[in-house]
Design an enzyme around this catalytic site. Sequence first.
Site, mmCIF file in Angstrom:
data_model
loop_
_atom_site.group_PDB
_atom_site.id
_atom_site.type_symbol
_atom_site.label_atom_id
_atom_site.label_comp_id
_atom_site.label_asym_id
_atom_site.label_seq_id
_atom_site.Cartn_x
_atom_site.Cartn_y
_atom_site.Cartn_z
ATOM 1 N N HIS A 189 2.548 -9.937 3.078
ATOM 2 C CA HIS A 189 3.353 -8.721 2.981
ATOM 3 C C HIS A 189 4.033 -8.544 4.343
ATOM 4 O O HIS A 189 3.520 -8.970 5.373
ATOM 5 C CB HIS A 189 2.469 -7.525 2.609
ATOM 6 C CG HIS A 189 2.024 -7.549 1.167
ATOM 7 N ND1 HIS A 189 2.489 -6.661 0.234
ATOM 8 C CD2 HIS A 189 1.185 -8.384 0.502
ATOM 9 C CE1 HIS A 189 1.952 -6.935 -0.941
ATOM 10 N NE2 HIS A 189 1.145 -7.983 -0.817
ATOM 11 N N ARG B 43 5.178 -8.596 -10.986
ATOM 12 C CA ARG B 43 3.829 -8.020 -11.010
ATOM 13 C C ARG B 43 3.537 -7.230 -9.721
ATOM 14 O O ARG B 43 3.452 -6.005 -9.723
ATOM 15 C CB ARG B 43 2.801 -9.148 -11.213
ATOM 16 C CG ARG B 43 1.408 -8.680 -11.585
ATOM 17 C CD ARG B 43 0.552 -8.230 -10.434
ATOM 18 N NE ARG B 43 0.418 -9.238 -9.381
ATOM 19 C CZ ARG B 43 -0.090 -8.983 -8.184
ATOM 20 N NH1 ARG B 43 -0.503 -7.769 -7.875
ATOM 21 N NH2 ARG B 43 -0.164 -9.934 -7.260
ATOM 22 N N CYS C 145 0.713 -2.505 -2.803
ATOM 23 C CA CYS C 145 -0.470 -2.458 -3.655
ATOM 24 C C CYS C 145 -0.872 -1.001 -3.777
ATOM 25 O O CYS C 145 -1.081 -0.335 -2.764
ATOM 26 C CB CYS C 145 -1.616 -3.287 -3.076
ATOM 27 S SG CYS C 145 -3.096 -3.165 -4.094
#
Length: 350
Positions: free
Chosen positions: A256, A57, A287
Site C-alpha cells: 500500500h 476487491r 482495508c
Amino acid sequence: MTNTQATPNAGRSVPGPTDSTRTEQSRDPGTLELGLPVVVRDADLPARVRIHEVGARDGLQNEKSMVPVEVKAEFIARLAAAGLQTVEATSFVHPKWVPQLADAEELLPRITGLREQYPGLRLPVLVPNERGLDRALAGGADEIAVFASATESFARRNLNRSMDEVMEMFRPVISRAGEAGVPVRGYLSMCFGDPWEGPVAPEQVVAAGVRLLELGCAELSLGDTIGVATAGQVTELLAAFGRAGVPMAQLAVHFHDTYGQALANTLAALRCGVTIVDSSAGGLGGCPYAKSATGNLATEDLVWMLHGLGIETGVDLAALVATSSWLAGELGRPSPSRAVQALAGSVDAN
Ligand code: HMG
Ligand code: MG
C-alpha cells in the site's frame, strides 16, 4: 545494464492509444505514442512479472458508496481486455463485515465467461471460512485466497479470531479447496508494521507465512497493509523467508502506498527474485479493518516502471489508464495514481 527495444505490450490484442482512443481535441502526441518510457533493461531483474490485480476487491471493498454490480463486472472485463491475467474479483466474507462486496453471488455469473474470451485469465476470490468457500464454489470460483495476519491485533479485528484460531479456520478451507482442484493463495497482512503493535519482527512474519504454506497455500502474498515499509525492510524480510527455505517463486508482494514507498519497495522485492506483484488499477484501495491503510500501489505506476525496465507484463498501459479514468468517473473522484493523472489526457476513458 543494456538498452533494448521496447516490447512491453507483448500480451493480448487490446485497443491501442493510437486509434479510436485518442481524443479529438488532443493534437500533441501522447507520452506513450512518443515511445516513453525509455526502456533500459537491468539484467539483475526478472524478464517478466505477473501482476495480481486487486482493484475490484481490495479497491472496491473500501469505497464509501456501493458500486453497482454492472459497473464491477464492466471494470473486471476492461481489466482483462487491458491484458491483466490475474484479476481478483470479489470476496465471500460476511456481507455485514464488508457490505461493499455483498453482491459477490451476483457478480460471478457476469464475469465467468471472460475466462473463455481471455484464455489463461484467472479470477480468484477471497474466502475467510468454510461458509465463504461453499458460497464461492457454488458460484463457480476456481481459485481462492485466504487471508491471515502476522499480528494478533489485526487477526482479531479482521477475522474476529486469534492467529491460531484463524489458521484452524483455514485448515478445512484449504484442504477442501485442494480436493476440489481449486488453488489457494495465502495473504499475510501487517508484515512490516501494525497500527496497534508497531514494528513486526521478520521471524514472526516468516513463522506465520510458513504455517500458511504448510496448510497448502500455493502462493503467499506479503502485505504491507498500512504502507509503512521501506526498501531495506523488504530485503530483510525476503532474505528471512529465503533462509526458511521458501522459494521466491512462491512469494508475492502487496504494497500500500501510504508513505509513497510502494514502488521503491517493489523494486527491492524484484531484486530479491520476486516475480509476482499485487497492485490496484488507479491506486484504489485500503482495508476497512486496518486503521490508516490507504490505496494500494497503482497498477499504472507499476506498469510504467516495469515497462521502463524492459520487464514484460502483457498489459496495455493506455487501455488500463482508460479503464481507471472511466472508473474514476463512475466513482465521482479522480484516481490517485500518478501515471493515470499524467496519461489520462492522452487516452479516452470511453
Ligand atoms: P464472525 O462474526 O466471527 O462469524 O465473523 P461467525 O463464524 O461467528 O458466524 C456468524 C454468522 O455469520 C453465522 O450465521 C455464519 O453462518 C455467518 P448464523 O449462523 O448466525 O446465521 N457467516 C457468513 N455468512 C456469509 N459468508 C461468510 C460467513 N461466515 C460466517 N463467509 C468472519 C468471522 C470471518 C465471517 C468475519 O470476520 C469476516 O467476514 N471478516 C472479513 C473481513 C474482511 O473482509 N476484511 C478485508 C479483507 S483483508 C484485506 O483487505 C487485507 C489484504 O488486502 C492484504 C493486505 O493488504 O494486508 C488481503
Ligand atoms: Mg490490501
